[in-house]
Write an enzyme that holds these catalytic residues in place. Structure first.
Site, PDB file in Angstrom:
ATOM      1  N   LYS A 149       2.476  24.351  -2.772  1.00  0.00           N
ATOM      2  CA  LYS A 149       1.165  23.796  -2.435  1.00  0.00           C
ATOM      3  C   LYS A 149       1.221  22.279  -2.587  1.00  0.00           C
ATOM      4  O   LYS A 149       0.652  21.683  -3.499  1.00  0.00           O
ATOM      5  CB  LYS A 149       0.085  24.409  -3.326  1.00  0.00           C
ATOM      6  N   ARG A 173       0.814  -1.215   0.000  1.00  0.00           N
ATOM      7  CA  ARG A 173       0.000   0.000   0.000  1.00  0.00           C
ATOM      8  C   ARG A 173       0.847   1.264   0.000  1.00  0.00           C
ATOM      9  O   ARG A 173       0.538   2.225  -0.722  1.00  0.00           O
ATOM     10  CB  ARG A 173      -0.965  -0.012   1.193  1.00  0.00           C
ATOM     11  N   LYS A 216       6.469  38.035  -1.481  1.00  0.00           N
ATOM     12  CA  LYS A 216       5.084  38.096  -1.931  1.00  0.00           C
ATOM     13  C   LYS A 216       4.387  39.333  -1.373  1.00  0.00           C
ATOM     14  O   LYS A 216       4.990  40.124  -0.647  1.00  0.00           O
ATOM     15  CB  LYS A 216       4.358  36.811  -1.526  1.00  0.00           C
ATOM     16  N   GLU A 228       6.953  39.645  -6.091  1.00  0.00           N
ATOM     17  CA  GLU A 228       5.603  39.597  -6.647  1.00  0.00           C
ATOM     18  C   GLU A 228       5.075  41.018  -6.782  1.00  0.00           C
ATOM     19  O   GLU A 228       5.187  41.822  -5.847  1.00  0.00           O
ATOM     20  CB  GLU A 228       4.693  38.781  -5.729  1.00  0.00           C
ATOM     21  N   ASP A 238       1.274  38.939 -10.549  1.00  0.00           N
ATOM     22  CA  ASP A 238       0.197  38.286  -9.807  1.00  0.00           C
ATOM     23  C   ASP A 238      -1.164  38.720 -10.339  1.00  0.00           C
ATOM     24  O   ASP A 238      -1.527  39.894 -10.266  1.00  0.00           O
ATOM     25  CB  ASP A 238       0.304  38.618  -8.313  1.00  0.00           C
TER      26      ASP A 238
END
Length: 286
Positions: free
Chosen positions: A138, A103, A170, A203, A224
């Protein structure tokens, strides 16, 4: 920046240790109750869906970590295009070990292959442009190294591994620092003080910030949530003075106009946070 191989291997080993602990606990009682300890068998990895195979070398680590006596014969390597019916490898050894590693190996390989397959699809769709496909942070906690490996196997590029191998200023960093000038100048001073050679990316949310960022000479500027038309204008303003990247809600269906606008990179969170695993199975060979 490429991570030190020793660190990568340690992270993978730690992940496997945790994964076995959560899956097996104090024992796989289903296997232990009905399979003799000395029984020897074979299982094969069967491909059930077309895609890009990824995770073969990680599967080897899974088997070796749990039972070094398991023998793996590989027929299809990472990065290969596979189709239903293909057999990627056969593993021979104790049946108890095969059942207890099944698994975890499948979870890893199905996810990595799904990521590699999706990445390959994006890369192929952008052929004819010079735009490269980037991943993001992410990722699944604990599995980042494997997921970013899968992106590379699929033909994409790693944006950065974590918070340690690149400076990405950012919107929140810029706002907390009091503007782009403050954020970038502090980043450069920090790198100099700490003796770190890190790329600096900024950014920007509009053309005013773009001009402010260009005045600071960063390595890369991220647009962005720009429209394709604004991206084309921004690329012209930058005029190769630094690398350019588009980010923010760009999907497979909307990415081509951004690439045609001339941006160097497009980053996609979907490569790692919204992927479907490739259908694989690990079946006993009788």
């Amino acid at each position: 920046m490429k991570m030190d191989e020793t660190i990568v291997n340690r992270l993978i080993d730690d992940l496997l240790t945790l994964s076995f602990a959560e899956d097996i606990g104090d024992g796989d009682h289903t296997t232990l109750c009905c399979i003799p300890a000395d029984a020897i068998g074979r299982q094969q990895l069967l491909v059930k869906e077309e895609g890009i195979l990824a995770g073969v070398e990680i599967a080897r680590k899974v088997f070796q970590k749990f039972d070094p006596t398991l023998e793996m014969e590989v027929f299809i390597e990472d990065g290969a295009h596979v189709k239903p019916g293909d057999i990627a490898f056969i593993v021979t050894g104790k049946e108890q070990s095969l059942l207890q590693t099944e698994r975890l190996m499948l979870n890893i390989m199905q996810r990595m292959s799904g990521i590699a397959t999706m990445t390959h699809r994006y890369v192929e769709a952008l052929k004819g442009t010079h735009t490269k496909v980037l991943d993001t942070r992410k990722t699944t906690p604990g599995m980042r190294i494997l997921e970013k490996m899968a992106v590379k196997i699929g033909g994409g590029e790693n944006h950065r591994i974590g918070l340690f191998d690149m400076i990405l200023l950012k919107d929140n960093h810029v706002d907390f620092a009091g503007g782009i000038h403050n954020a970038v100048s502090r980043a450069k001073a920090y790198c100099k003080e700490k003796g770190k050679n890190l790329k600096i990316e900024v950014e920007v949310r509009n053309f005013k910030e773009l001009e402010e960022a260009l005045a600071e000479h960063p390595d890369r500027i991220m647009f962005d949530n720009f429209s394709p038309a604004d991206t084309e204008r921004a690329v012209q303003i930058v005029n190769h003075r630094c690398e350019t990247e588009s980010s923010g809600g760009i999907t497979f269906d909307t990415m081509l106009p951004y690439a045609r606008a001339g941006v160097d990179f497009i980053s996609f969170g979907a490569l790692t946070h919204s992927v479907k695993g490739l259908d694989l199975s690990f079946k006993a060979v009788k």
